[in-house]
Write an enzyme that holds these catalytic residues in place. Structure first.
Site, PDB file in Angstrom:
ATOM      1  N   GLU A  58      37.178  46.152  32.944  1.00 45.01           N
ATOM      2  CA  GLU A  58      36.909  46.414  31.445  1.00 45.01           C
ATOM      3  C   GLU A  58      35.782  47.021  31.055  1.00 45.01           C
ATOM      4  O   GLU A  58      35.262  47.121  29.924  1.00 45.01           O
ATOM      5  CB  GLU A  58      36.996  44.994  30.896  1.00 45.01           C
ATOM      6  CG  GLU A  58      38.243  44.090  30.834  1.00 45.01           C
ATOM      7  CD  GLU A  58      38.285  43.061  29.957  1.00 45.01           C
ATOM      8  OE1 GLU A  58      39.361  42.953  29.046  1.00 45.01           O
ATOM      9  OE2 GLU A  58      37.377  42.266  30.037  1.00 45.01           O
ATOM     10  N   HIS A 115      29.970  41.812  27.069  1.00 47.05           N
ATOM     11  CA  HIS A 115      31.207  41.310  27.010  1.00 47.05           C
ATOM     12  C   HIS A 115      31.480  40.152  27.690  1.00 47.05           C
ATOM     13  O   HIS A 115      31.065  39.897  28.888  1.00 47.05           O
ATOM     14  CB  HIS A 115      32.265  42.344  27.276  1.00 47.05           C
ATOM     15  CG  HIS A 115      33.828  41.771  27.502  1.00 47.05           C
ATOM     16  ND1 HIS A 115      34.371  41.290  26.468  1.00 47.05           N
ATOM     17  CD2 HIS A 115      34.531  41.380  28.422  1.00 47.05           C
ATOM     18  CE1 HIS A 115      35.450  40.719  26.732  1.00 47.05           C
ATOM     19  NE2 HIS A 115      35.645  40.670  27.856  1.00 47.05           N
ATOM     20  N   HIS A 135      33.513  35.966  27.620  1.00 50.84           N
ATOM     21  CA  HIS A 135      34.340  34.564  27.323  1.00 50.84           C
ATOM     22  C   HIS A 135      33.729  33.314  26.884  1.00 50.84           C
ATOM     23  O   HIS A 135      33.838  32.348  27.043  1.00 50.84           O
ATOM     24  CB  HIS A 135      35.264  34.104  28.521  1.00 50.84           C
ATOM     25  CG  HIS A 135      35.811  35.360  29.202  1.00 50.84           C
ATOM     26  ND1 HIS A 135      35.805  35.498  30.504  1.00 50.84           N
ATOM     27  CD2 HIS A 135      36.082  36.750  28.816  1.00 50.84           C
ATOM     28  CE1 HIS A 135      36.474  36.708  30.957  1.00 50.84           C
ATOM     29  NE2 HIS A 135      36.449  37.382  29.899  1.00 50.84           N
ATOM     30  N   HIS A 146      40.393  35.874  24.315  1.00 49.33           N
ATOM     31  CA  HIS A 146      39.857  36.638  25.089  1.00 49.33           C
ATOM     32  C   HIS A 146      38.544  36.420  25.245  1.00 49.33           C
ATOM     33  O   HIS A 146      37.943  35.728  26.191  1.00 49.33           O
ATOM     34  CB  HIS A 146      40.112  38.125  25.086  1.00 49.33           C
ATOM     35  CG  HIS A 146      39.816  39.213  25.894  1.00 49.33           C
ATOM     36  ND1 HIS A 146      40.204  40.275  26.240  1.00 49.33           N
ATOM     37  CD2 HIS A 146      38.766  38.798  26.959  1.00 49.33           C
ATOM     38  CE1 HIS A 146      39.335  40.914  27.328  1.00 49.33           C
ATOM     39  NE2 HIS A 146      38.575  39.738  27.762  1.00 49.33           N
TER      40      HIS A 146
END
Lengths: 251, 251, 251, 251
Positions: free
Chosen positions: B93, B112, B114, B182
């Protein structure tokens, strides 16, 4: 020459071949990791199908998982009978593992636990469904095993083939089955995968409960779950290496 | 004299200048801190824009953040292509980082994750809003990126420029964008600031969920949030030094 | 003889007497304990009134509490001005401490924090009330300081005497005052007592929120709270010694 | 020959026989384990009935449980009076232990705690009931001790025989009694069993609260609970060994 015969029969009879020592090490790590990550407390067990004999599986003697070493691993047959236990006591619920290996040729590893965040779902009958891609293996949602339907009022344990077969039937082709008033059983195609699934089943339960308190949940659709699970299966060694690093060297 | 030409081109071409080694150390700390503080598990990634070339950014190879060292940091261009990976695998990603650096000249660092407490907000569509001055950077509230609107039923991952650009558009001029099913993407003008924001976004989510269960919440107004965020930006090294001290010396 | 005059004025002028080194050690422990117990993160501060001069108080320079040492403790006057800071930066919100010491002769120690479980109560306007004897010092319930009533839309900080006096007025004769969108201020008659109160205010908030989700709460009555608080005040060194033991030797 | 008389009276008089040193070690472990597992904070106490004299019990002097050593264990009679305290202070609430040992011949060990997750149940009057087999000892559900019914508005403490006898009456034949605004008392037939019960009472409360927020709970029936509790009693050394291993060697 009996000596040679012995050797030859060892070679020809897969039932007497020793498992790969790396498989045993991984099973020890799985025990320690699941305790370290809060899936196991002093209870719960994880097994792996024997790499040289599909009719055998490896599972510790009756011991708290955090304390398991390679010397505690026993070989069981698919009746759940330990073959090399000596005076060591097997787990009461080894039948769970045996029944799943009999029912599911694709399954190579099984976790049974009382993973805390799963209990509230089991006792309220609410299925676990994937709140994010990490738990996509939950697919369309978990089934619930209600032991009362099989055997009335029991001690809640899966202590024979009849109960274990009924549990395996509830599991069906899924990755996870919840057990009311007891815990869950999780399956996978390898030790790292079943450990990943057990850990993210616990995490999903925690997050699903929080989300349910906030509002209406958009779960992963079955299509999203199928696609995301396929990707995750290729990433399963990343967390595995991290979780092993937290445990350090095993003896 | 090809040798001299080589040296001269290295000097004149900023694209080949090495980043400040302190910037790389800070990026390693950011990886370890975000794992230590529970924003990252085995997944998630943090990048920083190259200090000598605004068209490059630094991001680890595909690895659990807690295990990242200086030797794992790769230089990527703004297409997300790693320039010095050799046989090392980049993150799937990395496009998220590339798209944000293209869209936002003010952004120097991107996380980024979770981050667990954010997931329930993403799946219920409830925006995060600042419950206290520490998370004032949330301003008027977070947008939600719904990948279905861009690409229908996917594996949930931002695996190409089209999806990454759509995510950057959802982010707009904000500090944080939630991603349904996500996680989230958080941006800042430095590594310490983006780490601060990622940690307090997680904390705000936890506290906002608790407050929502208790009653009607008075959030910071936009004016309060703007003023408080300006003050916090001057304090960002205080927690940074503490979080670094918890990690200790890196190798 | 100027030399002798100097000595004599040092003795007669209490404003120049050094505080007991044990008091400074206790203040360092208080900083570390409140961080260890989750009341402080990288922010928050704790002060103590000077043992030899009631018009002075001791408070660290601007630093994460977990990192505070004896060398970081500054003497402040009751205007909140540090007297021995040199080039060391004081806390922005030292005015809170100054105002409380001016308003309350009985107060010997003050904690200001963003203790996480208190935030949801502050933003919903629900008072904390004692769910058990351990937090009996909460008495009839906490007041709420709403900074908007004093100064409209601000950066939320108590950065001058006017705001600090208004906060002290909200506190009144209580042990704890909640601050909307910010945190809380807790006072006591000693360092061990204020640390005890700050820790059990956090715990009470956590348990009160859980209880509110379950049903209707029977809080301690004011009479029960008054009686229980008196007993606890005699037990305050038991947890203090435990919390110190967790920190170990300080440098 | 006074010397010989002394020896002979020591042998014939069970009241002067020293307890088994292993029992004292186990009691020290119980103190440390219950602190390590979050049942105790700086408060709470655990006792065991003397192995050679049923009219005596062993309980630490007034000290935070995590700090208890063998040298802190005092022998008490069934009036709650310590016999060998010297200048060491006993616990204020030792009467709880004395009353339970008087009322219940089957009880060999007693825990009194402010176990956090139990407080919300006590103050809302909701009984704990077993959500899974691990806490089957909760049987048909807990009683609640309301001190106001016995003595009106008090400091909440069990500081005399009258209150302690009333508490023992509330306990009845159960394993656990909740105390409104205070905590709980848990009993067992051995140190490992009472420690197991105290830890899984806390866990059951946490899970029951989560389940209550999700939906309608199917608790273990009384028959299931009775059967499961019998099985668990045979497994109680497995967690005990694990919890001891976490503490390590005691001094």
């Amino acid at each position: 020459m009996p000596g040679l015969r012995g050797i030859s029969s060892q070679i020809s009879d897969p039932s007497s071949a020793a498992p790969d020592s790396k498989l045993i090490d991984d099973l020890v790590y799985a025990n320690r990791i699941l305790a370290d990550q809060g899936v196991f407390d002093a209870f719960g067990h994880v097994s792996v199908r024997h790499d040289k004999n599909l009719n055998r599986f490896l599972l510790s003697r009756n011991l708290a998982p955090a304390l398991v070493t390679a010397r505690d691993i026993l070989t069981h047959d698919l009746d759940g009978d330990p073959l090399d236990a000596g005076d060591r006591k097997p787990y009461l619920e080894r039948f769970i593992h045996a029944a799943v290996y009999r029912a599911r040729a694709d399954v190579k590893a099984v976790v049974h636990s009382h993973s805390p965040s799963l209990i509230p779902f089991g006792v309220t009958g609410i299925p676990l469904r994937p709140v994010y891609h990490m738990s996509a293996f939950l697919g369309g949602g978990t089934s619930l095993f209600e032991i009362r339907h099989e055997a009335g009022m029991t001690d809640m344990l899966i202590r024979d083939h009849k109960l274990a077969d009924a549990l395996a039937k509830s599991l069906g082709e899924d990755a996870v089955v919840l057990m009311r008033g007891h815990g869950a059983t999780v399956v996978g195609n390898s030790i790292p995968q079943v450990v990943y699934r057990a850990i993210y089943t616990e995490m999903n339960a925690r997050l699903q409960a929080q989300a349910a308190a906030l509002g209406t949940i958009t779960f992963l659709s079955v299509e999203e779950a199928t696609k995301a699970a396929a990707v995750n299966d290729g990433q399963v060694l990343r967390p595995w290496e991290l979780w092993k690093a937290r445990i350090g060297k095993i003896d």
